[in-house]
Design a protein around this motif. Structure first.
Motif, mmCIF file in Angstrom:
data_model
loop_
_atom_site.group_PDB
_atom_site.id
_atom_site.type_symbol
_atom_site.label_atom_id
_atom_site.label_comp_id
_atom_site.label_asym_id
_atom_site.label_seq_id
_atom_site.Cartn_x
_atom_site.Cartn_y
_atom_site.Cartn_z
ATOM 1 N N GLN A 10 56.026 -24.352 -13.588
ATOM 2 C CA GLN A 10 56.170 -23.374 -14.544
ATOM 3 C C GLN A 10 54.628 -23.293 -14.647
ATOM 4 O OE1 GLN A 10 57.730 -20.339 -15.481
ATOM 5 N NE2 GLN A 10 55.298 -19.488 -15.485
ATOM 6 N N VAL A 11 54.174 -24.962 -15.396
ATOM 7 C CA VAL A 11 53.311 -24.940 -15.848
ATOM 8 C C VAL A 11 51.950 -24.189 -14.735
ATOM 9 C CG1 VAL A 11 51.094 -27.019 -16.563
ATOM 10 C CG2 VAL A 11 53.798 -26.977 -17.251
ATOM 11 N N GLN A 12 51.544 -25.400 -13.424
ATOM 12 C CA GLN A 12 50.896 -24.690 -12.403
ATOM 13 C C GLN A 12 50.717 -22.942 -12.534
ATOM 14 O OE1 GLN A 12 48.808 -26.531 -11.130
ATOM 15 N NE2 GLN A 12 47.794 -24.878 -9.930
ATOM 16 N N ASN A 13 51.916 -22.470 -12.164
ATOM 17 C CA ASN A 13 51.614 -20.857 -12.777
ATOM 18 C C ASN A 13 50.547 -20.333 -13.764
ATOM 19 O OD1 ASN A 13 52.805 -20.265 -10.327
ATOM 20 N ND2 ASN A 13 54.786 -20.358 -11.554
ATOM 21 N N TRP A 14 50.744 -20.947 -15.184
ATOM 22 C CA TRP A 14 49.736 -20.663 -16.277
ATOM 23 C C TRP A 14 48.917 -21.056 -15.700
ATOM 24 C CZ3 TRP A 14 54.131 -23.511 -20.088
ATOM 25 C CH2 TRP A 14 54.869 -21.764 -20.318
ATOM 26 N N VAL A 15 48.322 -21.948 -15.155
ATOM 27 C CA VAL A 15 46.888 -22.860 -15.462
ATOM 28 C C VAL A 15 46.038 -21.419 -14.530
ATOM 29 C CG1 VAL A 15 45.723 -24.716 -13.681
ATOM 30 C CG2 VAL A 15 47.582 -25.045 -15.543
ATOM 31 N N ARG A 16 46.751 -21.499 -12.973
ATOM 32 C CA ARG A 16 46.755 -19.938 -12.269
ATOM 33 C C ARG A 16 46.045 -18.728 -12.407
ATOM 34 N NH1 ARG A 16 47.525 -16.049 -8.872
ATOM 35 N NH2 ARG A 16 46.925 -16.300 -6.429
ATOM 36 N N ALA A 17 47.226 -18.240 -13.384
ATOM 37 C CA ALA A 17 47.259 -17.473 -14.083
ATOM 38 C C ALA A 17 46.105 -16.965 -14.845
ATOM 39 C CB ALA A 17 48.393 -16.688 -14.194
ATOM 40 N N GLU A 18 45.542 -18.274 -15.751
ATOM 41 C CA GLU A 18 44.292 -18.441 -16.422
ATOM 42 C C GLU A 18 43.163 -18.774 -15.844
ATOM 43 O OE1 GLU A 18 44.311 -17.336 -19.939
ATOM 44 O OE2 GLU A 18 46.418 -17.889 -19.794
ATOM 45 N N ARG A 19 43.318 -18.834 -15.019
ATOM 46 C CA ARG A 19 41.883 -19.235 -14.724
ATOM 47 C C ARG A 19 41.154 -18.151 -13.863
ATOM 48 N NH1 ARG A 19 43.310 -24.737 -11.472
ATOM 49 N NH2 ARG A 19 43.229 -26.405 -12.809
ATOM 50 N N LEU A 20 42.258 -17.277 -13.142
ATOM 51 C CA LEU A 20 42.040 -16.152 -12.204
ATOM 52 C C LEU A 20 42.151 -14.948 -13.572
ATOM 53 C CD1 LEU A 20 44.589 -15.873 -9.563
ATOM 54 C CD2 LEU A 20 42.630 -15.937 -9.632
ATOM 55 N N ALA A 21 42.244 -14.966 -15.043
ATOM 56 C CA ALA A 21 42.087 -13.905 -15.568
ATOM 57 C C ALA A 21 40.578 -14.173 -16.321
ATOM 58 C CB ALA A 21 43.328 -13.772 -16.736
ATOM 59 N N LEU A 22 40.039 -15.322 -16.474
ATOM 60 C CA LEU A 22 39.275 -15.620 -17.159
ATOM 61 C C LEU A 22 37.933 -15.525 -16.328
ATOM 62 C CD1 LEU A 22 37.535 -16.935 -18.847
ATOM 63 C CD2 LEU A 22 37.333 -19.069 -18.142
ATOM 64 N N ALA A 23 37.987 -15.466 -14.206
ATOM 65 C CA ALA A 23 37.704 -14.914 -13.826
ATOM 66 C C ALA A 23 37.244 -13.700 -14.027
ATOM 67 C CB ALA A 23 37.677 -15.163 -12.183
ATOM 68 N N ASP A 24 38.633 -13.323 -13.879
ATOM 69 C CA ASP A 24 38.209 -11.327 -14.227
ATOM 70 C C ASP A 24 37.516 -10.843 -15.999
ATOM 71 O OD1 ASP A 24 39.434 -10.860 -12.086
ATOM 72 O OD2 ASP A 24 41.582 -10.437 -12.928
ATOM 73 N N PHE A 25 38.273 -11.367 -16.507
ATOM 74 C CA PHE A 25 37.335 -11.445 -18.145
ATOM 75 C C PHE A 25 35.275 -11.892 -18.071
ATOM 76 C CE2 PHE A 25 35.296 -13.324 -21.943
ATOM 77 C CZ PHE A 25 35.587 -12.398 -22.629
ATOM 78 N N LEU A 26 34.926 -12.721 -17.176
ATOM 79 C CA LEU A 26 33.451 -13.151 -16.910
ATOM 80 C C LEU A 26 32.817 -12.145 -15.956
ATOM 81 C CD1 LEU A 26 33.827 -16.373 -16.872
ATOM 82 C CD2 LEU A 26 32.936 -15.484 -18.732
ATOM 83 N N GLU A 27 33.530 -11.337 -14.797
ATOM 84 C CA GLU A 27 33.001 -10.933 -13.583
ATOM 85 C C GLU A 27 31.820 -9.548 -14.147
ATOM 86 O OE1 GLU A 27 32.120 -10.265 -10.248
ATOM 87 O OE2 GLU A 27 34.596 -11.638 -10.943
ATOM 88 N N ASP A 28 31.481 -9.430 -15.499
ATOM 89 C CA ASP A 28 30.455 -8.208 -15.904
ATOM 90 C C ASP A 28 29.954 -8.683 -16.582
ATOM 91 O OD1 ASP A 28 33.051 -8.028 -18.443
ATOM 92 O OD2 ASP A 28 32.406 -5.768 -17.406
ATOM 93 N N LEU A 29 29.521 -9.421 -16.912
ATOM 94 C CA LEU A 29 28.728 -10.490 -17.641
ATOM 95 C C LEU A 29 26.969 -10.505 -18.028
ATOM 96 C CD1 LEU A 29 31.185 -11.888 -19.052
ATOM 97 C CD2 LEU A 29 30.103 -14.009 -19.842
ATOM 98 N N THR A 30 26.457 -10.099 -18.551
ATOM 99 C CA THR A 30 25.628 -10.222 -18.188
ATOM 100 C C THR A 30 24.075 -10.631 -17.638
ATOM 101 O OG1 THR A 30 24.275 -9.583 -20.434
ATOM 102 C CG2 THR A 30 25.121 -6.773 -19.740
ATOM 103 N N PRO A 31 23.283 -10.857 -17.669
ATOM 104 C CA PRO A 31 22.081 -12.286 -17.688
ATOM 105 C C PRO A 31 22.247 -12.925 -19.478
ATOM 106 C CG PRO A 31 21.151 -10.536 -16.348
ATOM 107 C CD PRO A 31 22.487 -9.822 -16.624
ATOM 108 N N GLY A 32 22.160 -12.699 -20.046
ATOM 109 C CA GLY A 32 21.337 -12.485 -21.885
ATOM 110 C C GLY A 32 23.260 -13.430 -22.235
ATOM 111 N N GLU A 33 24.349 -12.381 -21.767
ATOM 112 C CA GLU A 33 25.973 -13.276 -21.951
ATOM 113 C C GLU A 33 25.731 -14.868 -21.808
ATOM 114 O OE1 GLU A 33 27.826 -9.357 -22.963
ATOM 115 O OE2 GLU A 33 27.668 -9.876 -20.645
ATOM 116 N N TRP A 34 25.475 -15.181 -19.911
ATOM 117 C CA TRP A 34 25.394 -16.011 -19.496
ATOM 118 C C TRP A 34 24.762 -17.388 -19.834
ATOM 119 C CZ3 TRP A 34 29.755 -17.002 -16.794
ATOM 120 C CH2 TRP A 34 29.736 -15.809 -15.844
ATOM 121 N N ALA A 35 23.789 -16.467 -20.702
ATOM 122 C CA ALA A 35 22.742 -17.757 -21.474
ATOM 123 C C ALA A 35 23.656 -18.002 -23.273
ATOM 124 C CB ALA A 35 21.618 -17.295 -21.400
ATOM 125 N N THR A 36 24.134 -17.210 -23.469
ATOM 126 C CA THR A 36 24.877 -17.181 -25.174
ATOM 127 C C THR A 36 25.722 -18.660 -25.293
ATOM 128 O OG1 THR A 36 25.082 -14.979 -24.959
ATOM 129 C CG2 THR A 36 25.978 -16.172 -26.389
#
Length: 196
Positions: A10-36
């Motif tokens: 169950q913990v590993q399922n949560w870790v997987r879900a959180e990693r994928l959610a974070l990747a989705d969240f970061l998908e459209d960051l601008t160059p300036g946001e990456w440097a924040t």
């Protein structure tokens, strides 16, 4: 503290879900946001992504610990900033998605350490960007319980005269004259030494 019963899967399922959610969240960051600057002192958003997507081997980690003279925080910072300098955010996002199912942990880390790491680093990224980033409270509470109990984070010592009360779920910890009431995610950030 919470009374949730969970197993490693169950913990590993949560870790997987959180990693994928974070990747989705970061998908459209601008160059300036990456440097924040993130909530991790000295780390940009790009650096934090480099940290959470790491595929370093045990040997590489041990060499880095020796180079940092045993200072775990310095070692993590050096690995993250070096990795960020070598890889674009797009490359790191691909690696984070590929790494989502990994059960690899740092030497000495428990099953819940990767969950704490990905949840907290998600907030380290989202809050400076002023973008909402939600983690289900049923994942935050086990991470919070673990963090409070772990000597690594030092939360027991910091909160020995404090009562912590979650405002979004039935969770409390400690006794003391000071009472901190906040959502569980904010309490997790406090327990890991972040401002909330």
């Amino acid at each position: 503290m919470g009374d949730m019963v969970m197993d490693d899967a169950q913990v590993q399922n949560w870790v997987r879900a959180e990693r994928l959610a974070l990747a989705d969240f970061l998908e459209d960051l601008t160059p300036g946001e990456w440097a924040t600057p993130s909530l991790c002192p000295g780390w940009t958003i790009h650096d934090v992504l480099a940290h959470v997507s790491t595929t370093d081997t045990l040997r590489e980690t041990l060499v880095a610990v020796l180079r940092a003279k045993g200072n775990w925080n310095r070692m993590n910072a050096e690995l993250a900033t070096t990795r960020a300098a070598r890889h674009t955010p797009a490359e790191l996002l691909t690696e984070l998605r590929a790494f989502a199912d990994s059960t690899r942990r740092a030497p000495g880390a428990g099953v819940l350490d990767p969950l704490v790491d990905i949840i907290v680093h998600g907030q380290d990224i989202a809050r400076p960007l002023a973008r909402p980033y939600e983690t289900p409270v049923d994942r935050v509470v086990p991470a919070l319980d673990y963090t409070i109990a772990s000597r690594f984070y030092g939360a027991k010592k910091r909160f020995r005269a404090t009562r912590l009360t979650a405002t979004d779920t039935d969770w409390t910890y400690g006794e003391g004259p000071e009472d901190i009431k906040a959502p569980a995610i904010d309490l997790l950030l406090l327990a890991t030494g972040r401002p909330a």
